[in-house]
Structures are given as C-alpha cells and as structure tokens.
Scaffold this motif. Structure first.
Motif, PDB file in Angstrom:
ATOM      1  N   LYS A 172       2.676  -1.118  -3.600  1.00 10.33           N
ATOM      2  CA  LYS A 172       1.576  -1.620  -3.074  1.00 10.33           C
ATOM      3  C   LYS A 172       3.093  -2.443  -2.030  1.00 10.33           C
ATOM      4  O   LYS A 172       2.048  -2.969  -0.888  1.00 10.33           O
ATOM      5  N   LEU A 173       4.075  -2.702  -2.384  1.00  9.69           N
ATOM      6  CA  LEU A 173       5.128  -2.707  -1.186  1.00  9.69           C
ATOM      7  C   LEU A 173       5.069  -2.158  -0.278  1.00  9.69           C
ATOM      8  O   LEU A 173       5.672  -2.505   0.527  1.00  9.69           O
ATOM      9  N   ALA A 174       4.545  -0.809  -0.310  1.00 13.33           N
ATOM     10  CA  ALA A 174       5.053  -0.053   0.693  1.00 13.33           C
ATOM     11  C   ALA A 174       3.827  -0.480   1.943  1.00 13.33           C
ATOM     12  O   ALA A 174       4.236   0.068   3.213  1.00 13.33           O
ATOM     13  N   GLN A 175       2.592  -0.674   1.396  1.00 13.89           N
ATOM     14  CA  GLN A 175       2.018  -1.151   1.669  1.00 13.89           C
ATOM     15  C   GLN A 175       1.627  -1.702   2.812  1.00 13.89           C
ATOM     16  O   GLN A 175       1.002  -2.281   3.931  1.00 13.89           O
ATOM     17  N   VAL A 176       2.880  -3.408   1.751  1.00 12.38           N
ATOM     18  CA  VAL A 176       2.931  -4.422   3.118  1.00 12.38           C
ATOM     19  C   VAL A 176       3.670  -4.158   4.210  1.00 12.38           C
ATOM     20  O   VAL A 176       3.745  -4.454   5.199  1.00 12.38           O
ATOM     21  N   MET A 177       4.973  -3.192   4.123  1.00 11.94           N
ATOM     22  CA  MET A 177       5.427  -2.678   4.584  1.00 11.94           C
ATOM     23  C   MET A 177       5.298  -1.783   6.426  1.00 11.94           C
ATOM     24  O   MET A 177       5.697  -2.318   7.015  1.00 11.94           O
ATOM     25  N   ALA A 178       3.819  -0.987   5.286  1.00  9.99           N
ATOM     26  CA  ALA A 178       3.594  -0.510   7.075  1.00  9.99           C
ATOM     27  C   ALA A 178       2.682  -2.054   8.095  1.00  9.99           C
ATOM     28  O   ALA A 178       2.010  -1.518   8.423  1.00  9.99           O
ATOM     29  N   THR A 179       1.777  -2.815   6.977  1.00  9.14           N
ATOM     30  CA  THR A 179       1.347  -4.127   7.275  1.00  9.14           C
ATOM     31  C   THR A 179       2.104  -4.218   8.086  1.00  9.14           C
ATOM     32  O   THR A 179       1.898  -4.804   9.549  1.00  9.14           O
TER      33      THR A 179
END
Length: 278
Positions: A172-179
């Motif tokens: 989920k943190l990786a998803q935010v970073m990608a955002t």
C-alpha cells in the motif's frame, strides 16, 4: 469537469465491498460504468443488481489482476472499446489474509499483495494514461491505506519473516509512492492522480476474512472515495494522499525521491520480467 452523466468510469475490484457500492453510486449518477472483477458469475449478478436498483445497464470485464498479462489484456480491451475514459478507480486489492496464513505469490511468482495492490494498479494506470489524457479532464483514484510500512531494500517482497499484514502495508505504501510519481508524470495533461485511505476496517469480506472486527461502514469509505471521483472543487488536485476526506500523512519513505525512484525501478523490472518470462 464534465457532467457525471457524460463520463466513463472504470472501477476495479467491483463485485464486493467498496467497489460494489461505488458502481451503484456511479450508475445512479448516470455515468457509463465499466465494472471489473475476476469472477464472471459475480459480475453478471452485479450487473443485474445495478439494473434492478437504478434502471441503468453497466458494462463488465473479467480479469485476474494477479497476472500482469491479464492486466495488459484488460487495458487493451478498454482502449479498443471506449473512445473516452474519464475516471480510473484502482480499487482491487488483496487484504491481510487469514491469521497465520503463509506467503502467497501471483501467477508471475511475485508476492501476491505487492503484485495486486501495487503492480497491477501501477501497470493499468500506465497503460490507460494516453486514453485518460485524450479524455481530459480525467482522474485516477488509487484506493490505498493508512496502514503503510516502509519497504526494506534488502527484502522488498517480504521473503523473510513473512506475515500478511507486513506485506499488505508495504504494498500500500508502494501504491502511494506510485501515485506521487504518476502525478508528476502527468503534470499539464489534465489528468489528476490522488490516493486515499477510504476508512478504517470497513465492514467488508476482506476485513472479516482477516479476523478483524469492522470499525466503519462501507458507506463512510464510499463517501470519501466518491469525493475524489466527483467533487468539482478537486479539479486539478493531484499528487495528494487523503485520509478519509482530509489530506493525510504518509510514511516518510513516500516523500523521499530516491526511495520512490528505487521502488519505481523495482516495479518496472518486475513487470518487464513477468511479461517476458512466460
């Protein structure tokens, strides 16, 4: 932004919980809805349910997002079928799993939560970016989580000391970073990218299967998500993470450009490997 009844929206993970509720609300507002799921029978039931409730037909598409080739097939189908796409909601995800359950991998051999919660959303957004750009103003909404954990450069896919909560939080943190990265890539295109934690432990199957007691309603999470889909005041707001309906605070790793570059390189390498290995 265009009137909602002139917009097309793709919602992944649409057959249960937040995704299902979002499909209903979008249909009630007259949006052209493309609902994604991995079970054709459940999608048919959803389409019938929505038509009976709203008098509106929705489109459906089946794809297993744990397989990156399926992600590409989904994206190609959307591009071939629709002239415009105004909203992409990356909602599909894998939760903590049952307490004590072991490490799972995707069809591509990648840790399952990282594969579905992050890589599938990252790849789908990238493949649909051009269609979103020609449809602008457009929005990408990433359904993430406040439960974030910094990725370990020595073990980003949680191969050691595995537990589902750790793997979920890293994904989920990786998803935010990608955002944040995608928002930067799309500056000036008219496509905004936001992420949110919709609500804590909503009353969903994912939460109950993890042995958690629901703490909030799906309706609460729906309201927070719908705001990012449909609120006119958020036109042009991009590269922002929301906790419910307020701007939120992420794990510090998300604000580190070097860490984001490392996670992006890892993601690109995993995707390239998956798409060329089978």
């Amino acid at each position: 932004m265009r009137p909602l009844d002139q917009q097309t929206i793709l919602i992944t993970g649409a057959t249960g919980g937040l995704g299902r509720a979002l499909v209903h609300r979008a249909a009630r507002h007259g949006m052209t809805v493309l609902a994604h799921g991995r079970d054709e029978q459940r999608l048919r039931a959803l389409a019938l349910e929505v038509e009976e409730a709203t008098g509106t037909s929705i489109d459906t598409v089946v794809a297993d997002l744990s397989d990156l080739r399926e992600v590409d097939r989904l994206a190609a189908g959307v591009v071939d079928t629709y002239d415009e796409l105004h909203v992409l909601v990356n909602n599909a995800g894998v939760g903590f799993g049952a307490p004590g359950s072991g490490r799972e991998v995707s069809a591509d051999g990648i840790e399952l939560r990282f594969a579905v919660n992050h890589l599938a959303a990252y790849r789908l957004a990238a493949r649909l970016a051009t269609l979103l750009e020609v449809s602008a103003p457009a929005r990408i909404v990433q359904v993430a989580s406040a439960g974030q954990l910094a990725l370990d450069p020595e073990d980003p896919l949680t191969e050691h000391g595995y537990d589902g909560v750790t793997a979920y939080r890293r994904a989920k943190l990786a998803q935010v970073m990608a955002t944040y990265d995608l928002a930067g890539d799309l500056v000036g295109t008219g496509v905004s990218v936001t992420a949110l934690h919709p609500a804590t432990f909503m009353d969903t199957t994912m939460v109950r299967d993890a042995g958690q007691e629901p703490a909030t309603t799906v309706e609460e999470g729906l309201d927070a998500t719908w705001r990012l889909v449909a609120e006119e005041a958020l036109d042009g707001v991009s590269g922002v993470y929301f906790d419910g309906q307020r701007e939120g605070v992420t794990d510090p790793q998300a604000d580190d450009p070097a860490a984001r570059a490392w996670v992006r390189e890892l993601s690109d390498r995993l995707i390239a490997g998956a798409l060329t290995s089978r």
